[in-house]
Design a protein around this motif. Structure first.
Motif, PDB file in Angstrom:
ATOM      1  N   PRO A   1      53.289  32.743  42.848  1.00  0.00           N
ATOM      2  CA  PRO A   1      51.989  32.863  42.168  1.00  0.00           C
ATOM      3  C   PRO A   1      51.367  34.248  42.242  1.00  0.00           C
ATOM      4  CG  PRO A   1      52.084  30.792  43.369  1.00  0.00           C
ATOM      5  CD  PRO A   1      53.340  31.548  43.725  1.00  0.00           C
ATOM      6  N   LEU A   2      51.367  34.868  43.415  1.00  0.00           N
ATOM      7  CA  LEU A   2      50.689  36.147  43.567  1.00  0.00           C
ATOM      8  C   LEU A   2      51.481  37.321  42.996  1.00  0.00           C
ATOM      9  CD1 LEU A   2      49.050  35.772  47.097  1.00  0.00           C
ATOM     10  CD2 LEU A   2      48.133  35.207  44.837  1.00  0.00           C
ATOM     11  N   SER A   3      52.695  37.047  42.504  1.00  0.00           N
ATOM     12  CA  SER A   3      53.483  38.083  41.839  1.00  0.00           C
ATOM     13  C   SER A   3      53.283  38.077  40.331  1.00  0.00           C
ATOM     14  CB  SER A   3      54.976  37.889  42.152  1.00  0.00           C
ATOM     15  OG  SER A   3      55.227  37.997  43.534  1.00  0.00           O
ATOM     16  N   PHE A   4      52.595  37.076  39.813  1.00  0.00           N
ATOM     17  CA  PHE A   4      52.497  36.914  38.361  1.00  0.00           C
ATOM     18  C   PHE A   4      51.832  38.092  37.670  1.00  0.00           C
ATOM     19  CE2 PHE A   4      54.238  32.772  38.135  1.00  0.00           C
ATOM     20  CZ  PHE A   4      54.407  32.490  36.790  1.00  0.00           C
ATOM     21  N   LYS A   5      50.722  38.548  38.208  1.00  0.00           N
ATOM     22  CA  LYS A   5      49.973  39.596  37.520  1.00  0.00           C
ATOM     23  C   LYS A   5      50.818  40.862  37.355  1.00  0.00           C
ATOM     24  CE  LYS A   5      46.190  41.252  35.636  1.00  0.00           C
ATOM     25  NZ  LYS A   5      46.530  42.666  35.427  1.00  0.00           N
ATOM     26  N   SER A   6      51.505  41.260  38.399  1.00  0.00           N
ATOM     27  CA  SER A   6      52.315  42.480  38.303  1.00  0.00           C
ATOM     28  C   SER A   6      53.486  42.281  37.349  1.00  0.00           C
ATOM     29  CB  SER A   6      52.815  42.899  39.686  1.00  0.00           C
ATOM     30  OG  SER A   6      53.622  41.887  40.262  1.00  0.00           O
ATOM     31  N   VAL A   7      54.084  41.098  37.344  1.00  0.00           N
ATOM     32  CA  VAL A   7      55.193  40.830  36.424  1.00  0.00           C
ATOM     33  C   VAL A   7      54.703  40.840  34.979  1.00  0.00           C
ATOM     34  CG1 VAL A   7      56.833  39.060  35.647  1.00  0.00           C
ATOM     35  CG2 VAL A   7      56.621  39.585  38.090  1.00  0.00           C
ATOM     36  N   ILE A   8      53.564  40.203  34.729  1.00  0.00           N
ATOM     37  CA  ILE A   8      53.013  40.174  33.375  1.00  0.00           C
ATOM     38  C   ILE A   8      52.649  41.579  32.903  1.00  0.00           C
ATOM     39  CG2 ILE A   8      50.965  39.475  32.058  1.00  0.00           C
ATOM     40  CD1 ILE A   8      51.230  36.727  33.338  1.00  0.00           C
ATOM     41  N   ASP A   9      52.061  42.377  33.771  1.00  0.00           N
ATOM     42  CA  ASP A   9      51.748  43.764  33.406  1.00  0.00           C
ATOM     43  C   ASP A   9      53.015  44.530  33.027  1.00  0.00           C
ATOM     44  OD1 ASP A   9      49.075  43.335  33.849  1.00  0.00           O
ATOM     45  OD2 ASP A   9      49.059  44.232  35.854  1.00  0.00           O
ATOM     46  N   GLU A  10      54.105  44.199  33.704  1.00  0.00           N
ATOM     47  CA  GLU A  10      55.373  44.889  33.451  1.00  0.00           C
ATOM     48  C   GLU A  10      55.981  44.490  32.107  1.00  0.00           C
ATOM     49  OE1 GLU A  10      59.776  45.419  35.586  1.00  0.00           O
ATOM     50  OE2 GLU A  10      58.157  44.331  36.605  1.00  0.00           O
ATOM     51  N   ILE A  11      55.874  43.221  31.744  1.00  0.00           N
ATOM     52  CA  ILE A  11      56.550  42.756  30.522  1.00  0.00           C
ATOM     53  C   ILE A  11      55.673  42.829  29.281  1.00  0.00           C
ATOM     54  CG2 ILE A  11      58.030  41.220  31.871  1.00  0.00           C
ATOM     55  CD1 ILE A  11      56.388  38.842  30.788  1.00  0.00           C
ATOM     56  N   LYS A  12      54.368  42.948  29.456  1.00  0.00           N
ATOM     57  CA  LYS A  12      53.448  42.897  28.319  1.00  0.00           C
ATOM     58  C   LYS A  12      53.799  43.868  27.194  1.00  0.00           C
ATOM     59  CE  LYS A  12      48.530  42.915  27.113  1.00  0.00           C
ATOM     60  NZ  LYS A  12      47.140  42.978  27.648  1.00  0.00           N
ATOM     61  N   PRO A  13      54.205  45.096  27.472  1.00  0.00           N
ATOM     62  CA  PRO A  13      54.529  46.017  26.370  1.00  0.00           C
ATOM     63  C   PRO A  13      55.693  45.550  25.501  1.00  0.00           C
ATOM     64  CG  PRO A  13      54.195  47.216  28.422  1.00  0.00           C
ATOM     65  CD  PRO A  13      54.260  45.771  28.776  1.00  0.00           C
TER      66      PRO A  13
ATOM     67  N   SER B   1      45.041  35.137  28.580  1.00  0.00           N
ATOM     68  CA  SER B   1      44.182  36.322  28.661  1.00  0.00           C
ATOM     69  C   SER B   1      44.983  37.606  28.763  1.00  0.00           C
ATOM     70  CB  SER B   1      43.254  36.206  29.879  1.00  0.00           C
ATOM     71  OG  SER B   1      43.970  36.374  31.095  1.00  0.00           O
ATOM     72  N   ALA B   2      46.225  37.496  29.241  1.00  0.00           N
ATOM     73  CA  ALA B   2      47.004  38.694  29.538  1.00  0.00           C
ATOM     74  C   ALA B   2      48.145  38.960  28.562  1.00  0.00           C
ATOM     75  CB  ALA B   2      47.577  38.588  30.950  1.00  0.00           C
ATOM     76  N   LEU B   3      48.515  37.949  27.758  1.00  0.00           N
ATOM     77  CA  LEU B   3      49.673  38.098  26.880  1.00  0.00           C
ATOM     78  C   LEU B   3      49.305  37.763  25.439  1.00  0.00           C
ATOM     79  CD1 LEU B   3      52.348  36.389  29.153  1.00  0.00           C
ATOM     80  CD2 LEU B   3      52.273  38.823  28.568  1.00  0.00           C
TER      81      LEU B   3
ATOM     82  N   ASP C   1      43.937  24.915  45.120  1.00  0.00           N
ATOM     83  CA  ASP C   1      42.648  25.542  44.806  1.00  0.00           C
ATOM     84  C   ASP C   1      42.559  26.944  45.398  1.00  0.00           C
ATOM     85  OD1 ASP C   1      41.884  23.261  43.455  1.00  0.00           O
ATOM     86  OD2 ASP C   1      40.704  22.443  45.116  1.00  0.00           O
ATOM     87  N   GLU C   2      43.080  27.095  46.592  1.00  0.00           N
ATOM     88  CA  GLU C   2      43.087  28.415  47.237  1.00  0.00           C
ATOM     89  C   GLU C   2      43.926  29.403  46.426  1.00  0.00           C
ATOM     90  OE1 GLU C   2      45.279  30.211  51.166  1.00  0.00           O
ATOM     91  OE2 GLU C   2      44.238  28.295  51.397  1.00  0.00           O
ATOM     92  N   ASP C   3      45.090  28.955  45.966  1.00  0.00           N
ATOM     93  CA  ASP C   3      45.961  29.833  45.168  1.00  0.00           C
ATOM     94  C   ASP C   3      45.330  30.181  43.828  1.00  0.00           C
ATOM     95  OD1 ASP C   3      47.851  29.888  47.158  1.00  0.00           O
ATOM     96  OD2 ASP C   3      49.183  28.420  46.227  1.00  0.00           O
ATOM     97  N   VAL C   4      44.683  29.202  43.175  1.00  0.00           N
ATOM     98  CA  VAL C   4      44.040  29.463  41.884  1.00  0.00           C
ATOM     99  C   VAL C   4      42.950  30.520  42.044  1.00  0.00           C
ATOM    100  CG1 VAL C   4      42.561  28.487  40.079  1.00  0.00           C
ATOM    101  CG2 VAL C   4      44.575  27.223  40.850  1.00  0.00           C
ATOM    102  N   GLU C   5      42.170  30.441  43.114  1.00  0.00           N
ATOM    103  CA  GLU C   5      41.117  31.433  43.354  1.00  0.00           C
ATOM    104  C   GLU C   5      41.713  32.825  43.514  1.00  0.00           C
ATOM    105  OE1 GLU C   5      38.624  30.337  46.583  1.00  0.00           O
ATOM    106  OE2 GLU C   5      37.707  28.645  45.526  1.00  0.00           O
ATOM    107  N   LYS C   6      42.812  32.933  44.236  1.00  0.00           N
ATOM    108  CA  LYS C   6      43.454  34.234  44.438  1.00  0.00           C
ATOM    109  C   LYS C   6      43.974  34.788  43.111  1.00  0.00           C
ATOM    110  CE  LYS C   6      44.873  33.417  49.236  1.00  0.00           C
ATOM    111  NZ  LYS C   6      46.028  33.179  50.143  1.00  0.00           N
ATOM    112  N   ILE C   7      44.522  33.919  42.272  1.00  0.00           N
ATOM    113  CA  ILE C   7      45.064  34.369  40.992  1.00  0.00           C
ATOM    114  C   ILE C   7      43.929  34.746  40.047  1.00  0.00           C
ATOM    115  CG2 ILE C   7      46.430  33.666  38.987  1.00  0.00           C
ATOM    116  CD1 ILE C   7      47.980  31.838  41.014  1.00  0.00           C
TER     117      ILE C   7
ATOM    118  N   LEU D   1      43.076  38.224  40.783  1.00  0.00           N
ATOM    119  CA  LEU D   1      44.075  39.171  40.291  1.00  0.00           C
ATOM    120  C   LEU D   1      43.909  39.409  38.786  1.00  0.00           C
ATOM    121  CD1 LEU D   1      47.317  38.053  42.166  1.00  0.00           C
ATOM    122  CD2 LEU D   1      46.033  40.163  42.519  1.00  0.00           C
ATOM    123  N   PHE D   2      43.648  38.340  38.054  1.00  0.00           N
ATOM    124  CA  PHE D   2      43.592  38.460  36.587  1.00  0.00           C
ATOM    125  C   PHE D   2      42.205  38.902  36.077  1.00  0.00           C
ATOM    126  CE2 PHE D   2      47.564  36.214  36.729  1.00  0.00           C
ATOM    127  CZ  PHE D   2      48.195  36.541  35.544  1.00  0.00           C
ATOM    128  N   PHE D   3      41.169  38.409  36.731  1.00  0.00           N
ATOM    129  CA  PHE D   3      39.831  38.625  36.202  1.00  0.00           C
ATOM    130  C   PHE D   3      38.930  39.472  37.104  1.00  0.00           C
ATOM    131  CE2 PHE D   3      41.010  34.267  34.610  1.00  0.00           C
ATOM    132  CZ  PHE D   3      41.398  34.696  33.342  1.00  0.00           C
TER     133      PHE D   3
END
Length: 277
Positions: free
Chosen positions: A72-84, A106-108, A261-267, A270-272
């Motif tokens: 879960p906590l790797s998603f933001k960096s992976v999405i930033d990498e593939i978005k282009p 929101s990110a893709l 719930d704890e993981d969703v808050e952390k994500i 990261l995203f918002f």
């Protein structure tokens, strides 16, 4: 159609191997990348034709469907990498329950979905939970479910039920295996039964019970009533379980929901950048 997998850890590998072994996807249609490139290379060696990509961006650029099989906590960096490399016509699929559709959309710029697989898909059984973003049309949904059907029973669920449905279908095999293991341990401790024999017997019992519930027309309650004779040995055991385990499963789900719930808050952070409703 090319299908990409970013992350070839436990569940990523289960999906890739299950798709290939079932014939749902040819190895030549699979492009996989992993943080440790050697893991993807080993997969390519086992399945000639499979492409071990050198980067996540390479997967995104080459594939029509991209499964994100990372923590879960790797998603933001992976999405930033593939978005282009992502276009509006592609479908990106998360297999991680705390990553919500709002995070992905929101990110893709593409179509997004969540598919929560199960270890049971490894033997072409069990459910695959399907949760769809607003950009996914009817044909997109049907196409994804056709892909999943050779290895699972695709079941559409509301995102609000992600955690509890995952508890049953994705976490359930581990919970049931724990129960079976404790039953085996007790047989060895109380009666001196050889462990291998107890394990074989318990495994066959679990398989037969599953068939009764899926093919025999029984519900869990009706099966229990069918087997337990009033005043008999089974009833004595069930009465003890009722006393000892009455609140165990409620506490079990409370524990998994609290972690979710704890993981969703952390994500969210990261995203918002802050926690939102």
């Amino acid at each position: 159609m090319k299908v990409g997998f970013i992350g070839t850890g436990s569940m990523g590998t289960v999906l890739i191997e299950s798709f290939i072994r079932s014939g749902a996807i040819r190895p030549s249609a699979v492009v996989a990348a992993n943080r440790s490139h050697e893991k993807a290379v080993r997969l390519a060696a086992r399945y000639p034709g499979l492409t071990a990509a050198g980067s996540n961006g390479e997967v995104a650029a080459a594939c029509d469907l991209v499964f994100l099989c990372v923590r879960p906590l790797s998603f933001k960096s992976v999405i930033d990498e593939i978005k282009p490399y992502i276009t509006a016509d592609q479908i990106v699929i998360s297999i991680t329950s705390p990553v919500l559709l709002k995070h992905l959309e929101s990110a893709l710029p593409c179509k997004v979905a969540k598919v929560i697989p199960s270890i049971t898909n490894e033997v072409q059984s069990g459910a695959a939970l399907c949760i769809y973003g607003e950009r996914m049309n009817g044909e997109d949904r049907a196409s994804l479910e056709r892909l999943l059907s050779p290895i699972s029973k695709p079941i559409r669920v509301a995102e609000s039920y992600t955690r509890v449905t995952s508890d049953i279908s994705s976490c359930g095999p581990a919970f049931l295996a724990y129960f079976v293991q404790k039953l085996i341990d007790a047989a060895v401790q109380v009666a001196g039964m050889p462990r291998e024999e107890a394990t074989r017997l318990a495994s066959e019992t679990l398989l037969g019970t599953g068939k009764l519930l899926n093919e025999g027309g029984y519900t869990p309650e009706s099966l229990r009533q069918r087997v337990a004779v009033p005043g008999g040995i089974i009833e004595a055991g069930l009465e003890l379980m009722e006393r000892e385990l009455e609140k165990t499963f409620v506490r079990l789900l409370q524990a998994t929901h609290a972690k979710y719930d704890e993981d969703v808050e952390k994500i969210d952070q990261l995203f918002f950048g802050s926690i939102i409703d």
